[in-house]
Structures are given as C-alpha cells and as structure tokens.
Design a protein around this motif. Structure first.
Motif, PDB file in Angstrom:
ATOM      1  N   LEU A 169       3.632   5.610  -5.717  1.00 50.11           N
ATOM      2  CA  LEU A 169       3.531   5.608  -7.174  1.00 50.11           C
ATOM      3  C   LEU A 169       2.433   6.552  -7.658  1.00 50.11           C
ATOM      4  O   LEU A 169       2.623   7.294  -8.632  1.00 50.11           O
ATOM      5  CB  LEU A 169       3.248   4.191  -7.684  1.00 50.11           C
ATOM      6  N   GLY A 170       1.301   6.517  -6.987  1.00 51.31           N
ATOM      7  CA  GLY A 170       0.193   7.402  -7.361  1.00 51.31           C
ATOM      8  C   GLY A 170       0.568   8.867  -7.231  1.00 51.31           C
ATOM      9  O   GLY A 170       0.267   9.676  -8.115  1.00 51.31           O
ATOM     10  N   ASP A 184      -5.620   7.482 -15.804  1.00 52.42           N
ATOM     11  CA  ASP A 184      -6.285   6.185 -15.640  1.00 52.42           C
ATOM     12  C   ASP A 184      -5.521   5.287 -14.665  1.00 52.42           C
ATOM     13  O   ASP A 184      -6.118   4.613 -13.824  1.00 52.42           O
ATOM     14  CB  ASP A 184      -6.404   5.471 -16.993  1.00 52.42           C
ATOM     15  N   ILE A 185      -4.199   5.290 -14.760  1.00 57.72           N
ATOM     16  CA  ILE A 185      -3.377   4.467 -13.862  1.00 57.72           C
ATOM     17  C   ILE A 185      -3.469   4.983 -12.433  1.00 57.72           C
ATOM     18  O   ILE A 185      -3.568   4.201 -11.480  1.00 57.72           O
ATOM     19  CB  ILE A 185      -1.914   4.416 -14.352  1.00 57.72           C
ATOM     20  N   ALA A 186      -3.464   6.309 -12.278  1.00 54.15           N
ATOM     21  CA  ALA A 186      -3.587   6.891 -10.938  1.00 54.15           C
ATOM     22  C   ALA A 186      -4.918   6.499 -10.307  1.00 54.15           C
ATOM     23  O   ALA A 186      -4.984   6.209  -9.105  1.00 54.15           O
ATOM     24  CB  ALA A 186      -3.447   8.411 -11.007  1.00 54.15           C
ATOM     25  N   ALA A 187      -5.979   6.454 -11.110  1.00 50.98           N
ATOM     26  CA  ALA A 187      -7.294   6.038 -10.593  1.00 50.98           C
ATOM     27  C   ALA A 187      -7.252   4.581 -10.148  1.00 50.98           C
ATOM     28  O   ALA A 187      -7.816   4.223  -9.115  1.00 50.98           O
ATOM     29  CB  ALA A 187      -8.369   6.242 -11.654  1.00 50.98           C
ATOM     30  N   GLU A 234       0.831  -1.210   0.000  1.00 51.21           N
ATOM     31  CA  GLU A 234       0.000   0.000   0.000  1.00 51.21           C
ATOM     32  C   GLU A 234       0.864   1.257   0.000  1.00 51.21           C
ATOM     33  O   GLU A 234       0.526   2.240  -0.664  1.00 51.21           O
ATOM     34  CB  GLU A 234      -0.921  -0.010   1.224  1.00 51.21           C
ATOM     35  N   ALA A 235       1.978   1.212   0.717  1.00 48.93           N
ATOM     36  CA  ALA A 235       2.870   2.381   0.754  1.00 48.93           C
ATOM     37  C   ALA A 235       3.445   2.659  -0.635  1.00 48.93           C
ATOM     38  O   ALA A 235       3.507   3.821  -1.074  1.00 48.93           O
ATOM     39  CB  ALA A 235       4.008   2.143   1.749  1.00 48.93           C
ATOM     40  N   GLU A 236       3.863   1.606  -1.348  1.00 51.05           N
ATOM     41  CA  GLU A 236       4.408   1.784  -2.695  1.00 51.05           C
ATOM     42  C   GLU A 236       3.317   2.236  -3.659  1.00 51.05           C
ATOM     43  O   GLU A 236       3.561   3.068  -4.536  1.00 51.05           O
ATOM     44  CB  GLU A 236       5.064   0.488  -3.184  1.00 51.05           C
ATOM     45  N   THR A 237       2.107   1.704  -3.500  1.00 51.66           N
ATOM     46  CA  THR A 237       0.993   2.126  -4.344  1.00 51.66           C
ATOM     47  C   THR A 237       0.719   3.613  -4.159  1.00 51.66           C
ATOM     48  O   THR A 237       0.540   4.345  -5.139  1.00 51.66           O
ATOM     49  CB  THR A 237      -0.277   1.308  -4.003  1.00 51.66           C
ATOM     50  N   ASP A 238       0.685   4.078  -2.898  1.00 49.42           N
ATOM     51  CA  ASP A 238       0.476   5.505  -2.624  1.00 49.42           C
ATOM     52  C   ASP A 238       1.598   6.355  -3.202  1.00 49.42           C
ATOM     53  O   ASP A 238       1.357   7.401  -3.811  1.00 49.42           O
ATOM     54  CB  ASP A 238       0.369   5.763  -1.117  1.00 49.42           C
TER      55      ASP A 238
END
Length: 197
Positions: free
Chosen positions: A81-82, A133-136, A75-79
């Motif tokens: 990256l976003g 789209d990827i950020a969403a 989740e930390a990497e996802t945040d």
C-alpha cells in the motif's frame, strides 16, 4: 478591373467567415469563430480513465485497511500500500490533472474553465499532501492512533473518489460540444456505474 479589386476583400472576408463556421475541418478539428477546437475522442481520455481506475483500486484497498482497524493489515500489504500510494500520489503527477490541463488550457480565459481547472488542481494537491501523511503512517515514520489513522484513510479515499467524479463531470461540462459520442459514453457510463455500485 477596379470593381473586381474592390469586391475582392469582401469576397475574402465572406470565404473566411464561411470557413470559420464549418463544423469540422479535414483534420477532425471543430472550428468556432476562426479558432480550432480539438475534438475530444476516447483516445484522449485513455490515460485519465486508466489513472482513475488505478486510483479507485487503491482507494478500495485503503478502505479495507480502514475497515480492519484497530487491527493492522499484514506487513506485506502495508508495504504494498505504501509503495502504491507513493508511486501514484507522491512521486509522479497523475494523468488526470495533466489530461484536463491539456484538453482545456487554451480556454483558461473562460471563468468557468479557470474555476474548474483550479478546483481540480487544488483537490489533487490536497490529496497528495494527505497521501504523504498516510505513507508516513504506513511506513512507521508516524504512529497515529487507530482512530486518527482511520480518519486519515477515510478522508483520503472519500476525497479521491469525489475528485474522480468531479474531474469527469468537469470534462463533460467543459467539453460538451467537443466530446465525440464514444468519449461522452465512456465518461457517462463510468459515472453511472459508480453511482449504481
């Protein structure tokens, strides 16, 4: 007295022609047909090269995310990256488009210049839409399946890498006579280094 005055306009035209044909004036500007051409030095490319380096790092991180699918990254990497994706592609215009516009906007009447600038702007717009789209998907606002998300990621980072190369090749082509030795070396070394890697 009359002969001197009659010759004066011819002498002025000759002096203007010689001045226009000079390779460089005192300010580092290239003169061609009476027009100033700014010499493109490495300082003019610093923002572009830094922007491309940040984008390549982001592409590498997104590729690692795609390689890990169907498993999700933390989740930390996802945040992270976003946030990186939004900061670079969605909220702020990139240096690359601004740099190439600043360097070659005066030559927009040339068909090749217009075509290459148009292609660069088009690729940047397309990348921005895909980034949104990827950020969403990263934020959970959209939930594509793992296969679709992997396709989205690969399309984005492959496209961005091609855009980086195309932009640097466009600068080499359009600025051929204006690039300093160091500016040309930075672009060529970067392209050759990525090709080898």
């Amino acid at each position: 007295m009359i002969a001197v005055n009659a010759a004066y306009p011819v002498a002025c035209k000759l002096a203007a022609w010689r001045s226009a044909m000079a390779e460089r004036d005192g300010y580092g500007e290239r003169m061609v047909s009476g027009q100033h051409w700014h010499v493109i030095d490495e300082i003019d490319l610093v923002g572009l090269i830094a922007d491309h380096a940040r984008l390549r790092v982001l592409c590498d991180r997104l590729e690692a995310c795609a390689d890990a699918l169907p498993d999700r990254v933390s989740e930390a990497e996802t945040d992270a990256l976003g946030r990186s994706l939004c900061a670079m592609m969605v909220r702020h215009p990139r240096q690359g488009t601004a740099a190439i516009d600043a360097l070659f906007a005066r030559d927009i009447d040339d068909p090749l210049t217009a075509a290459l600038l148009g292609r660069t702007r088009g690729w940047h717009l397309r990348a921005s839409i895909h980034a949104d789209d990827i950020a969403a998907a990263l934020s959970g606002d959209a939930t594509p399946c793992a296969e679709a998300f992997g396709y989205m990621l690969r399309g984005f980072f492959d496209g961005c890498r091609r855009e980086i190369d195309f932009t640097e090749l466009a600068i080499l082509a359009l600025g051929a006579g204006r690039l300093s030795r160091n500016a040309r070396a930075i672009l060529v070394d970067g392209l050759c280094g990525r090709d080898a890697g």
